[in-house]
Scaffold this motif. Structure first.
Motif, PDB file in Angstrom:
ATOM      1  N   THR A   1      59.810  43.479   9.828  1.00  0.00           N
ATOM      2  CA  THR A   1      59.289  43.011  11.105  1.00  0.00           C
ATOM      3  C   THR A   1      58.017  42.493  11.404  1.00  0.00           C
ATOM      4  O   THR A   1      57.806  41.749  12.309  1.00  0.00           O
ATOM      5  N   CYS A   2      57.032  43.013  10.447  1.00  0.00           N
ATOM      6  CA  CYS A   2      55.910  42.290  10.554  1.00  0.00           C
ATOM      7  C   CYS A   2      55.641  41.010  10.629  1.00  0.00           C
ATOM      8  O   CYS A   2      54.816  40.330  11.013  1.00  0.00           O
ATOM      9  N   PHE A   3      56.861  40.152  10.118  1.00  0.00           N
ATOM     10  CA  PHE A   3      56.705  38.704  10.060  1.00  0.00           C
ATOM     11  C   PHE A   3      57.342  38.181  11.120  1.00  0.00           C
ATOM     12  O   PHE A   3      57.512  36.816  11.297  1.00  0.00           O
ATOM     13  N   HIS A   4      57.736  38.856  11.921  1.00  0.00           N
ATOM     14  CA  HIS A   4      58.643  38.414  13.147  1.00  0.00           C
ATOM     15  C   HIS A   4      57.504  38.254  14.421  1.00  0.00           C
ATOM     16  O   HIS A   4      56.472  38.649  14.401  1.00  0.00           O
ATOM     17  N   SER A   5      57.754  36.912  15.117  1.00  0.00           N
ATOM     18  CA  SER A   5      56.890  36.788  16.293  1.00  0.00           C
ATOM     19  C   SER A   5      56.465  37.574  17.223  1.00  0.00           C
ATOM     20  O   SER A   5      55.547  37.549  18.004  1.00  0.00           O
ATOM     21  N   SER A   6      57.553  38.659  17.250  1.00  0.00           N
ATOM     22  CA  SER A   6      57.525  39.697  18.325  1.00  0.00           C
ATOM     23  C   SER A   6      56.079  40.936  18.098  1.00  0.00           C
ATOM     24  O   SER A   6      55.801  41.559  18.534  1.00  0.00           O
ATOM     25  N   SER A   7      55.945  40.532  16.518  1.00  0.00           N
ATOM     26  CA  SER A   7      54.826  41.560  16.275  1.00  0.00           C
ATOM     27  C   SER A   7      53.470  40.747  16.207  1.00  0.00           C
ATOM     28  O   SER A   7      53.359  39.796  16.879  1.00  0.00           O
ATOM     29  N   ALA A   8      52.524  41.188  15.420  1.00  0.00           N
ATOM     30  CA  ALA A   8      51.166  40.463  15.333  1.00  0.00           C
ATOM     31  C   ALA A   8      51.200  39.385  14.454  1.00  0.00           C
ATOM     32  O   ALA A   8      50.493  38.611  14.386  1.00  0.00           O
ATOM     33  N   GLY A   9      52.481  39.190  13.592  1.00  0.00           N
ATOM     34  CA  GLY A   9      52.473  38.110  12.896  1.00  0.00           C
ATOM     35  C   GLY A   9      53.550  37.083  13.081  1.00  0.00           C
ATOM     36  O   GLY A   9      53.604  36.693  14.587  1.00  0.00           O
ATOM     37  N   GLY A  10      53.973  36.305  12.136  1.00  0.00           N
ATOM     38  CA  GLY A  10      55.063  35.432  12.622  1.00  0.00           C
ATOM     39  C   GLY A  10      55.108  34.198  11.657  1.00  0.00           C
ATOM     40  O   GLY A  10      54.553  34.300  10.640  1.00  0.00           O
ATOM     41  N   GLY A  11      55.925  33.341  11.864  1.00  0.00           N
ATOM     42  CA  GLY A  11      56.098  32.237  10.845  1.00  0.00           C
ATOM     43  C   GLY A  11      55.976  30.750  11.335  1.00  0.00           C
ATOM     44  O   GLY A  11      55.875  30.623  12.499  1.00  0.00           O
ATOM     45  N   VAL A  12      55.718  29.742  10.476  1.00  0.00           N
ATOM     46  CA  VAL A  12      55.481  28.585  10.537  1.00  0.00           C
ATOM     47  C   VAL A  12      56.238  27.740   9.475  1.00  0.00           C
ATOM     48  O   VAL A  12      56.269  28.250   8.374  1.00  0.00           O
ATOM     49  N   ILE A  13      56.421  26.434   9.678  1.00  0.00           N
ATOM     50  CA  ILE A  13      57.198  25.629   8.748  1.00  0.00           C
ATOM     51  C   ILE A  13      55.820  24.591   8.150  1.00  0.00           C
ATOM     52  O   ILE A  13      55.006  24.129   8.834  1.00  0.00           O
ATOM     53  N   GLN A  14      55.800  24.796   6.595  1.00  0.00           N
ATOM     54  CA  GLN A  14      54.679  24.226   6.036  1.00  0.00           C
ATOM     55  C   GLN A  14      55.665  22.998   5.355  1.00  0.00           C
ATOM     56  O   GLN A  14      56.692  23.222   5.098  1.00  0.00           O
ATOM     57  N   ASP A  15      54.810  22.116   4.847  1.00  0.00           N
ATOM     58  CA  ASP A  15      55.623  21.077   3.983  1.00  0.00           C
ATOM     59  C   ASP A  15      56.048  21.745   2.614  1.00  0.00           C
ATOM     60  O   ASP A  15      57.067  21.587   2.371  1.00  0.00           O
ATOM     61  N   THR A  16      55.160  22.368   1.862  1.00  0.00           N
ATOM     62  CA  THR A  16      55.493  23.155   0.702  1.00  0.00           C
ATOM     63  C   THR A  16      54.832  24.291   0.420  1.00  0.00           C
ATOM     64  O   THR A  16      53.958  24.655   1.367  1.00  0.00           O
ATOM     65  N   ALA A  17      55.285  25.052  -0.689  1.00  0.00           N
ATOM     66  CA  ALA A  17      54.704  26.113  -1.036  1.00  0.00           C
ATOM     67  C   ALA A  17      53.393  26.115  -1.528  1.00  0.00           C
ATOM     68  O   ALA A  17      52.580  27.157  -1.476  1.00  0.00           O
ATOM     69  N   SER A  18      53.208  24.875  -2.045  1.00  0.00           N
ATOM     70  CA  SER A  18      51.676  24.769  -2.546  1.00  0.00           C
ATOM     71  C   SER A  18      50.489  24.740  -1.177  1.00  0.00           C
ATOM     72  O   SER A  18      49.622  25.320  -1.299  1.00  0.00           O
ATOM     73  N   THR A  19      50.976  24.194  -0.014  1.00  0.00           N
ATOM     74  CA  THR A  19      50.375  24.084   1.051  1.00  0.00           C
ATOM     75  C   THR A  19      50.248  25.580   1.536  1.00  0.00           C
ATOM     76  O   THR A  19      49.077  25.999   1.918  1.00  0.00           O
ATOM     77  N   ALA A  20      51.203  26.237   1.578  1.00  0.00           N
ATOM     78  CA  ALA A  20      51.518  27.737   2.156  1.00  0.00           C
ATOM     79  C   ALA A  20      50.515  28.441   1.382  1.00  0.00           C
ATOM     80  O   ALA A  20      49.350  29.426   1.840  1.00  0.00           O
ATOM     81  N   VAL A  21      50.402  28.579  -0.090  1.00  0.00           N
ATOM     82  CA  VAL A  21      49.504  29.264  -0.881  1.00  0.00           C
ATOM     83  C   VAL A  21      47.876  28.994  -0.600  1.00  0.00           C
ATOM     84  O   VAL A  21      47.404  29.773  -0.492  1.00  0.00           O
ATOM     85  N   LEU A  22      47.358  27.621  -0.404  1.00  0.00           N
ATOM     86  CA  LEU A  22      46.375  27.251  -0.053  1.00  0.00           C
ATOM     87  C   LEU A  22      45.889  28.052   1.496  1.00  0.00           C
ATOM     88  O   LEU A  22      44.958  28.450   1.371  1.00  0.00           O
ATOM     89  N   THR A  23      46.721  27.869   2.133  1.00  0.00           N
ATOM     90  CA  THR A  23      46.553  28.174   3.545  1.00  0.00           C
ATOM     91  C   THR A  23      46.404  29.810   3.456  1.00  0.00           C
ATOM     92  O   THR A  23      45.354  30.334   4.104  1.00  0.00           O
ATOM     93  N   ALA A  24      47.083  30.534   2.524  1.00  0.00           N
ATOM     94  CA  ALA A  24      47.149  32.001   2.392  1.00  0.00           C
ATOM     95  C   ALA A  24      45.557  32.120   1.768  1.00  0.00           C
ATOM     96  O   ALA A  24      45.079  33.392   2.195  1.00  0.00           O
ATOM     97  N   LEU A  25      45.176  31.622   0.958  1.00  0.00           N
ATOM     98  CA  LEU A  25      44.090  31.654   0.272  1.00  0.00           C
ATOM     99  C   LEU A  25      42.839  31.658   1.095  1.00  0.00           C
ATOM    100  O   LEU A  25      41.922  32.347   1.134  1.00  0.00           O
ATOM    101  N   VAL A  26      42.969  30.578   1.876  1.00  0.00           N
ATOM    102  CA  VAL A  26      41.667  30.388   2.774  1.00  0.00           C
ATOM    103  C   VAL A  26      41.520  31.456   3.719  1.00  0.00           C
ATOM    104  O   VAL A  26      40.338  31.851   4.225  1.00  0.00           O
ATOM    105  N   ALA A  27      42.717  31.910   4.358  1.00  0.00           N
ATOM    106  CA  ALA A  27      42.545  33.060   5.008  1.00  0.00           C
ATOM    107  C   ALA A  27      41.989  34.465   4.435  1.00  0.00           C
ATOM    108  O   ALA A  27      41.422  35.072   5.070  1.00  0.00           O
TER     109      ALA A  27
END
Lengths: 480, 480
Positions: B130-156
């Protein structure tokens, strides 16, 4: 879904889009939805299966359209357009149907080679210098957005400036980056992502409010940084700033860049494609032969649907040196032999769609002459509104560049004038008749009018003038 | 192009795709084109205008198709599939037709709110914590690729580890990153882009060749780094490595991450969507409740066409703190009030397509049960081939995970065995009957068979076994 079902449901979607195109003017340009309205209209439960596309289209009509801001509406003037022309939509659809992924040459040779050729054609159409053609040491690639392009350029610039040390050992805070204070926010975002740090981004003042970069200020900043031990690594020249359309003096900036060895990136995201009309080349392409990289977005103003940024470099090895990874499962004989382009090494992502098809489709439908006509016509529409506002002493036009116009209400008091200018904008946006945006230059709020949707006509410009004129005297313009 | 012309030409494209789907098996899976073949068949001159889509389709048939490697062919086994299902193509087409750009909530409220809801539905379908649901403090977004996702995560992650100092002052070489040596190449690429430096990426050994990460080795590496003054900032747990499908022990890795304060990103790009079938959840979702971020790609194995990576975070402020820029021309009342999501602050790009529509379309057509059936069926097809290879002493199956199978020719000499294994793969690829890829584990070349195209059947698996079997005794398998 069988092919036959695909055909039947595909026709239904084509019909729906056709109908949308026919009735787009019947919608309020900006969605009147309030936060949560659309989410609240959707079920909480996971969709059940077994529904055909007609059910989705019905729900889109009922629950999604009230939350759509209509970028394809002829009175959408808020942001640079995102042109969803018919040929572009259909070119993109062909790519979806093929469903190939051109991460390396071998995973679909045509996806790479058509893209290379289409980007060479575009370089010819825009009269870009030969250093950006694939027959030279450089070449072009389709990126999703100019934001990704500027990040890619920055990473390559840092790699070059650090002689590979950043890639090997990590960033070490010596590198500085320069852009106009009016440059797009993606420059600051790229600086964040690449680890440069906001303190090492110099936002150079403009030579007039909202105008082009002051090159003397740039040179002075670089001198001071070099004296302090920094390494100037990256300079962005904005050809058409987002706020006001200012055109930085690339020729003079290039001279400074050459002296200090910094990478020069020209961000012409919106304005660059205007050079399909030859009369704009002298101004917009000046100095490009000195640039290390260049980006312009057919998805903004060249009738190609989002996403399609075209990014050119003068030295393609600068990208592959900075970015290539070569895991065993992606090694191919052609790549190992160096005889092909693997576009995965030209950008952030690995995977990539076959986006060249939509740009090719646009070129074949409109041709260079048709695209130039689109540019000229939308500039003429902008002139039409600008002339009426200039002739009306209630308005002050502050900036006009190509198809972008900025103005405010005439008022000697900038605070009151700004408040009333924004109130007028909000009133028009709320009316749903047109959608405008704003910027702030020298503490003055300005309304931005960006023209470029292919269905916009003189009548829409005249209607906007009438709304601005009527709004001026109506309560919303006075109440703040 | 008028709406009526769009309808007519749109039908033509739908017909062409329908026909392509019907005849996809008639093509060689891998394009036989040699470098330059396709480019050489295209004219050097810019296309002239005035051509309808039929002319483009004719040229695609004549000049492009010979250069297409058919990812949608049922005997495409080389890479994780890029599923171009009918409902996905049509959902994407609707998005193209609307042509909206959801960079901030206000530029199309529905583009944001539908995406939030669709990603919550997907989280339910995959039983994500549930931590990944938008009803929590988290949530999801569509990225183009998992490459962009891992870069985004690394920057955060770097932003959190540095308490904002990297963003403010620049990267300072104290931060270290960890992944299995089998993790995807995008981890190394993200490390390059973010300025971490290859020297600060620890590629942790696996507990068996091509197997999961050795957590003791991870803990030891982190201890050594901390003693040396480094700050462990980011750990990637790969749930389904690209090479062999290994599943890192996320629960144990999470324990290590918690102790040192590093961000835990779970990269389940290919395997994650398998949890739409409940029987895979225990293994694939174990430990996700301890992850800071998670990515899986419906475009790989959930019948959604490329690009569609779904990226979830447990704390959405970690993204906006690290990435938000707020130029005046993008400020809106709703954003300033903090009452809406602006997805531009959740990824690298500013602009974004309305990609949630295609995922929604897929959900409505297949439903959770239909998608689970697709997963189960392709796993069963993989089992079918694996069982035949295991029963055949000419082959050694080294790895089997879900729908990915790795094997080599039985040969006590690894050099000779690798050469013959690769020769067999090349012979099959050149035949055009199937397309396979390879990896190298412990100095042994392995053939990779990745199953997942929706039209693949038992007959295609049996045909592949026959080709492998025949190729084994034919000259190409013996000549090296």
């Amino acid at each position: 879904m069988t092919p036959e079902q695909f055909r039947e449901q595909g026709y239904a979607v084509i019909d729906w889009i056709t109908s949308y195109q026919q009735r787009v003017e019947s919608f309020p340009v900006r969605s009147p939805a309030r936060p949560g309205d659309i989410a609240g209209s959707l079920p909480l439960e996971i969709p059940t299966g077994g529904q055909d596309i007609g059910a989705l289209l019905s729900d889109i009509d009922a629950f999604v359209m009230p939350g759509i801001t209509h970028w394809q509406h002829p009175s959408f003037f808020a942001y640079f357009p995102a042109n969803a022309s018919g040929p572009a939509i259909l070119g993109d659809l062909i790519a979806s149907g093929l469903g190939v992924q051109g991460m390396v040459w071998a995973t679909s040779p045509a996806a790479t080679e058509v893209e290379t050729r289409v980007l060479d054609w575009l370089a010819q159409m825009l009269d870009l210098p030969t250093c950006f053609h694939s027959s030279s040491a450089g070449g072009g690639v389709i990126q999703d957005t100019a934001s990704t392009a500027v990040l890619t350029a920055l990473v390559a610039a840092l790699h070059r400036a650090s002689h590979g040390q950043i890639r090997a050992a990590g960033f070490d805070r010596r590198y500085t980056v320069y852009s106009s204070e009016q440059a797009h926010s993606s420059v600051a975002k790229a600086v964040t992502i690449a680890g440069v740090g906001a303190a090492n981004l110099r936002k150079i003042r403009t030579s007039s409010p909202g105008g082009p970069m002051d090159v003397d200020a740039l040179a002075a900043a670089i001198r001071a940084d070099v004296e302090a031990g920094a390494v100037p690594a990256f300079i962005v020249s904005a050809v058409g700033t987002t706020g006001t359309g200012a055109i930085d003096p690339t020729v003079e900036i290039a001279r400074v860049a050459r002296e200090c060895g910094a990478w020069l990136h020209v961000d012409a995201a919106w304005a660059g494609v205007a050079t399909v009309a030859p009369e704009y080349r002298a101004e917009l392409n000046a100095g490009l032969e000195f640039a290390d990289s260049y980006a312009t977005n057919p998805h903004k103003w060249l009738l190609t649907n989002f996403d399609c940024d075209t990014f050119y470099v003068a030295d393609r090895r600068s990208l592959t040196d900075a970015l290539a990874e070569n895991p065993e499962y992606l090694r191919t004989g052609e790549s190992d032999a160096g005889s092909v382009i693997d576009y995965r090494d030209w950008h952030i992502q690995l995977g990539r769609r076959f986006r060249a098809l939509k740009l090719w489709s646009v070129m074949r439908h409109y041709g260079a002459a048709g695209l130039a006509e689109h540019i000229r016509y939308t500039v003429a529409l902008t002139d039409r509104l600008a002339n009426r506002l200039r002739a009306d002493d209630r308005f002050v036009v502050t900036h006009q560049q190509l198809s972008l116009l900025c103005f405010h209400l005439a008022d000697p008091d900038p605070v009151r004038g700004s408040a009333n200018t924004l109130a007028l904008m909000h009133a028009i946006n709320q009316s749903g008749l047109a959608y405008l945006s704003h910027t702030v230059i020298a503490d003055r709020a300005l309304i931005r009018v960006s023209v470029g949707t292919p269905t916009t006509t003189e009548a829409h410009m005249d209607q906007l003038y009438a709304e601005l004129s009527a709004g001026f005297t109506s309560p919303p313009g006075r109440t703040v």
